[in-house]
Design a protein around this motif. Structure first.
Motif, PDB file in Angstrom:
ATOM      1  N   UNK A  48      -3.850 -15.441  10.743  1.00 31.65           N
ATOM      2  CA  UNK A  48      -2.855 -14.373  10.869  1.00 31.65           C
ATOM      3  C   UNK A  48      -3.305 -13.361  11.912  1.00 31.65           C
ATOM      4  N   UNK A  49      -2.353 -12.915  12.704  1.00 28.10           N
ATOM      5  CA  UNK A  49      -2.633 -11.885  13.702  1.00 28.10           C
ATOM      6  C   UNK A  49      -1.451 -10.927  13.745  1.00 28.10           C
ATOM      7  N   UNK A  50      -1.724  -9.664  13.960  1.00 28.75           N
ATOM      8  CA  UNK A  50      -0.648  -8.682  14.037  1.00 28.75           C
ATOM      9  C   UNK A  50      -1.062  -7.458  14.818  1.00 28.75           C
ATOM     10  N   UNK A  51      -0.092  -6.626  15.085  1.00 28.91           N
ATOM     11  CA  UNK A  51      -0.354  -5.401  15.843  1.00 28.91           C
ATOM     12  C   UNK A  51       0.759  -4.405  15.556  1.00 28.91           C
ATOM     13  N   UNK A  52       0.432  -3.130  15.733  1.00 25.43           N
ATOM     14  CA  UNK A  52       1.402  -2.047  15.572  1.00 25.43           C
ATOM     15  C   UNK A  52       1.305  -1.159  16.810  1.00 25.43           C
ATOM     16  N   UNK A  53       2.459  -0.775  17.327  1.00 25.70           N
ATOM     17  CA  UNK A  53       2.507   0.118  18.485  1.00 25.70           C
ATOM     18  C   UNK A  53       1.614   1.333  18.230  1.00 25.70           C
ATOM     19  N   UNK A  54       0.798   1.721  19.210  1.00 24.16           N
ATOM     20  CA  UNK A  54      -0.150   2.822  18.987  1.00 24.16           C
ATOM     21  C   UNK A  54       0.475   4.096  18.422  1.00 24.16           C
ATOM     22  N   UNK A  55       1.706   4.418  18.819  1.00 23.35           N
ATOM     23  CA  UNK A  55       2.316   5.662  18.350  1.00 23.35           C
ATOM     24  C   UNK A  55       2.922   5.535  16.951  1.00 23.35           C
ATOM     25  N   UNK A  56       2.898   4.333  16.373  1.00 23.27           N
ATOM     26  CA  UNK A  56       3.486   4.131  15.042  1.00 23.27           C
ATOM     27  C   UNK A  56       2.430   3.775  13.997  1.00 23.27           C
ATOM     28  N   UNK A  57       1.184   3.947  14.322  1.00 22.05           N
ATOM     29  CA  UNK A  57       0.140   3.583  13.380  1.00 22.05           C
ATOM     30  C   UNK A  57      -0.008   4.633  12.285  1.00 22.05           C
ATOM     31  N   UNK A  58      -0.579   4.201  11.165  1.00 25.82           N
ATOM     32  CA  UNK A  58      -0.804   5.060   9.993  1.00 25.82           C
ATOM     33  C   UNK A  58       0.521   5.577   9.401  1.00 25.82           C
ATOM     34  N   UNK A  59       1.567   4.781   9.558  1.00 24.02           N
ATOM     35  CA  UNK A  59       2.859   5.141   8.971  1.00 24.02           C
ATOM     36  C   UNK A  59       3.406   4.022   8.080  1.00 24.02           C
ATOM     37  N   UNK A  60       2.529   3.117   7.653  1.00 26.34           N
ATOM     38  CA  UNK A  60       2.933   2.062   6.740  1.00 26.34           C
ATOM     39  C   UNK A  60       3.475   0.814   7.400  1.00 26.34           C
ATOM     40  N   UNK A  61       3.534   0.788   8.729  1.00 22.22           N
ATOM     41  CA  UNK A  61       4.100  -0.378   9.414  1.00 22.22           C
ATOM     42  C   UNK A  61       3.200  -1.594   9.219  1.00 22.22           C
ATOM     43  N   UNK A  62       1.896  -1.400   9.408  1.00 22.07           N
ATOM     44  CA  UNK A  62       0.963  -2.508   9.232  1.00 22.07           C
ATOM     45  C   UNK A  62       0.970  -3.043   7.811  1.00 22.07           C
ATOM     46  N   UNK A  63       1.071  -2.150   6.841  1.00 19.41           N
ATOM     47  CA  UNK A  63       1.109  -2.565   5.441  1.00 19.41           C
ATOM     48  C   UNK A  63       2.339  -3.419   5.163  1.00 19.41           C
ATOM     49  N   UNK A  64       3.486  -3.010   5.724  1.00 18.51           N
ATOM     50  CA  UNK A  64       4.719  -3.778   5.518  1.00 18.51           C
ATOM     51  C   UNK A  64       4.624  -5.154   6.178  1.00 18.51           C
ATOM     52  N   UNK A  65       4.061  -5.220   7.372  1.00 22.07           N
ATOM     53  CA  UNK A  65       3.914  -6.502   8.047  1.00 22.07           C
ATOM     54  C   UNK A  65       2.943  -7.411   7.285  1.00 22.07           C
ATOM     55  N   UNK A  66       1.864  -6.833   6.780  1.00 21.08           N
ATOM     56  CA  UNK A  66       0.908  -7.630   6.018  1.00 21.08           C
ATOM     57  C   UNK A  66       1.560  -8.199   4.756  1.00 21.08           C
ATOM     58  N   UNK A  67       2.406  -7.407   4.101  1.00 19.73           N
ATOM     59  CA  UNK A  67       3.110  -7.903   2.917  1.00 19.73           C
ATOM     60  C   UNK A  67       3.996  -9.094   3.281  1.00 19.73           C
ATOM     61  N   UNK A  68       4.647  -9.026   4.442  1.00 23.15           N
ATOM     62  CA  UNK A  68       5.489 -10.139   4.887  1.00 23.15           C
ATOM     63  C   UNK A  68       4.647 -11.389   5.139  1.00 23.15           C
ATOM     64  N   UNK A  69       3.460 -11.203   5.728  1.00 23.55           N
ATOM     65  CA  UNK A  69       2.572 -12.339   5.976  1.00 23.55           C
ATOM     66  C   UNK A  69       2.109 -12.966   4.665  1.00 23.55           C
TER      67      UNK A  69
END
Length: 269
Positions: A48-69
């Protein structure tokens, strides 16, 4: 933009699809802007690999993507995923460890531009050719495991004195070709067969118009690192494969146990 913010070389496989068309690629969208991506391979290892736009980090985006994975991996029948992190992005490694992930393995990515000629060969190159069904038992003996190559891979073997002494796989496109599973017969190591096999493979890729070739090697494999460095490969990044359970571990109940005089909670509690 993520690679510009940190010295990363994100290992994404956008061309990969799942045979039953189950989703393995996910986007995070804000308005009409893509702010994150995550994907998982459908193979047994479930990388698995993922990324979040630098200006959108620490806003739950990565957590939501990880849940989808995790949901996608569960639908594929996987118990764990290998989340690919990089030494240049320690925040992701720390996050994985907080989630209970453990280090499974590490690989150093190295690249060789093919716009310049190869160094002059000091040894006679091995003959290389595509592997055939007749080579299977020998290849299994060399790599010490059974295998099943993907349709987009080419397996080559190296021949010395009429015998198969090495094997590797080629995959990718003219933009990003990769060498995987480069193994020399253990009984023939120390005879410069790695150099003699690598040289004609590089020449073949150059003749096919490939402009850059990469590979990944265990950072603790000193002989292999020296071979690639002598040939001109340069390190790009070190991947850390963090093994994460698909099902998050249950969290302990933070509420204290009721004391001997504690009453039952009220309906409004």
């Amino acid at each position: 933009m993520c690679e510009a913010a940190e010295p990363l070389d994100l290992k994404i496989e956008l061309d990969e699809s799942e045979p039953l068309d189950r989703p393995i690629h996910f986007l995070a969208i804000a308005g009409d802007e893509v702010i994150g991506y995550a994907g998982v391979t459908h193979g047994d290892e479930a990388e698995a690999c993922g990324m979040v736009h630098p200006s959108w980090r620490r806003q739950g985006v990565g957590t939501a993507l990880l849940a989808a994975l995790r949901d996608a991996a569960a639908s594929l029948g996987r118990e764990n995923i290998l989340v690919i992190c990089e030494d240049a992005g320690p925040t992701a490694i720390d996050w994985m460890r907080r989630l209970g992930a453990t280090l499974d393995s590490a690989e150093r990515r190295m690249i060789l531009p093919l716009t310049d000629p190869s160094p002059a060969a000091a040894d006679t190159p091995l003959q290389i050719r595509p592997a055939t069904d007749a080579d299977r038992d020998t290849v299994v003996e060399i790599i010490r495991e059974d295998f099943e190559d993907y349709p987009d891979e080419r397996r080559l073997v190296g021949i010395d004195g009429g015998e198969v002494v090495g094997t590797l796989r080629l995959t990718g496109s003219a933009h990003r070709s990769m060498i995987y599973g480069f193994v020399i017969d253990e009984r023939r190591r120390g005879q410069r067969l790695g150099t003699r096999m690598l040289a004609p493979v590089i020449d073949q890729l150059r003749a096919e118009g490939v402009v850059e070739v990469g590979l990944e090697v265990d950072p603790d494999n000193t002989p292999a690192l020296r071979l690639y460095e002598r040939y001109g490969f340069k390190p790009v990044t070190t991947y850390r494969y963090m093994c994460l359970a698909v099902t998050p571990p249950a969290r302990p109940d933070p509420s204290p146990a009721p004391g001997p005089h504690a009453g039952a909670p009220s309906p409004e509690a």
